[in-house]
Design a protein around this motif. Structure first.
Motif: not given
Length: 413
Positions: A331-332, A371-375, A255-256
């Motif tokens: 994007a993040k 998880k958004i930041l680490s994707a 999802s992230p």
């Protein structure tokens, strides 16, 4: 002080559910208690900063097909007027005056006139909700509550208003008995500590003395209407087009990354293809992890066919890895700017309550943000391949446009 009184909905028929948004829009605009609507309006304006009713679907975080809907009465007032605000809320909950035939007709005509005259302004949101309507219970009810279906239902009532109003009043009065003072209520308050202590001391001005009755809790007793891709004809020289997919929910591991992909679609491909080359006013992609649905859109668009091709091209390009780390960072940043925006003091209690109702804990929200930041690039490619590319031809599309534009585009569709 900001006050919300929330009732979980009991089990309702589909007909009752579809009447709910009209009920919610009317219940604070009519008389209540011993006051007619003019007296009630004067009371509201003198003692509060306004009062309203709202429906919440409360989509569950671990399963976006599971909803626990509720209805609220919300108001705000200066501390010195708290007793009158609580009295007003109680009057509306216990005795809304739906029997005022002329006032009900007046409100219906006002709503209908506004919606009929603003179809073009609503076309983008209505196209999106219609394209999502057969993909999940939340998508279905959101479209019925807030989309073109609401206007269509209102139009049916208005077409023979004198004949329909009596039956409508009966149905609204019966619905009130089912949705207010049933099973239990939650009282949500944003205020300072001293004011809250004073409220407790005064027993919340008798609001807690409401008499409750037991009814079966809400369960999904309706079938979702399956729709195919379709046009809706409006008076506009340009199109408002949305294509939607059933995707994944908040708790899914992809999802992230899929949320990041939604920004990449717009920034990298759709803006250039649909706006710069196609001449549309705007375009993009939206993904809501809460409701598990993914949508592409183009608005005030002179084209339909090339826009739909651009949606698919965007999926293919991102799944092929045609983007760089700078695009990911951009994007993040766009996502984090929205997730980290400060919550106004008046909305904090209700926001926290809605997270609680959805079973969305602080830990889950923090993990999602992390998880958004680490994707990385591989995560994004995988998310797009697994959740969009694998169903690229299965989107449900809704376009609001003129018949002339649709006929012109039809050979290319």
């Amino acid at each position: 002080a900001y006050v919300d009184l929330i009732f979980n909905l009991p089990k309702l028929s589909l007909k009752e559910l579809l009447l709910l948004p009209l009920f919610s829009s009317l219940v604070t605009d009519i008389g209540a208690g011993k006051r007619n609507y003019i007296e009630n309006l004067n009371f509201i304006q003198a003692c509060t900063g306004g009062i309203s009713s709202e429906i919440f679907l409360n989509v569950q975080t671990d399963d976006f097909d599971n909803i626990v809907p509720s209805i609220s009465i919300s108001s705000k007032a200066l501390y010195r007027n708290a007793d009158m605000m609580f009295s007003l809320i109680k009057d509306i909950v216990e005795n809304p005056i739906f029997s005022d035939r002329s006032r009900i007709k007046e409100c219906l005509l006002q709503q209908y006139t506004y919606l009929e005259n603003s179809i073009v302004q609503h076309s983008m949101s209505w196209a999106t909700s219609l394209s999502q309507s057969s993909l999940s219970p939340a998508g279905f009810l959101s479209s019925k509550f807030n989309g073109i279906d609401y206007l269509n239902n209102l139009r049916e009532i208005i077409n023979d208003l004198d004949k329909n109003v009596e039956k409508l009043i009966e149905e609204l009065s019966a619905l009130k008995e089912k949705v207010f003072c049933v099973n239990r209520a939650d009282l949500v308050i944003s205020s300072n500590g001293d004011f809250y202590k004073n409220l407790k001391k005064n027993n919340f001005y008798s609001l807690l003395d409401l008499k409750f009755k037991d009814l079966s809790p809400f369960s999904k007793s309706f079938e979702i209407e399956k729709i195919k891709s379709q046009p809706t004809f409006i008076s506009s020289p340009v199109a408002f087009t949305s294509s939607s997919y059933r995707a994944i929910g908040f708790s899914h591991k992809d999802s992230p990354a899929l949320l990041i992909a939604s920004k990449l679609f717009g920034n990298k491909i759709l803006h250039k293809k649909i706006r710069e080359e196609g001449g549309a006013y705007g375009s993009g992609a939206t993904y809501s992890p809460t409701i598990g649905l993914f949508s592409f859109f183009g608005y005030r668009d002179p084209h339909i066919s090339s826009t739909l091709q651009a949606f698919k091209f965007a999926i293919e390009e991102i799944s092929n890895g045609n983007f760089i780390d700078t695009d990911i960072d951009e994007a993040k940043l766009g996502i984090i700017q929205k997730t980290d925006v400060p919550i106004s003091p008046g909305a904090r209690a209700m926001t926290a309550y809605l997270w609680l109702k959805a079973n969305k804990t602080d830990k889950m929200r923090q993990e999602f943000r992390d998880k958004i930041l680490s994707a990385n690039k591989e995560d994004i490619i995988k998310a797009v391949k697994n959740n969009l590319l694998n169903q690229i031809d299965d989107a449900i599309t809704s376009t609001f446009c003129s018949k002339e534009l649709f006929d012109k585009e039809m050979p290319k569709l």
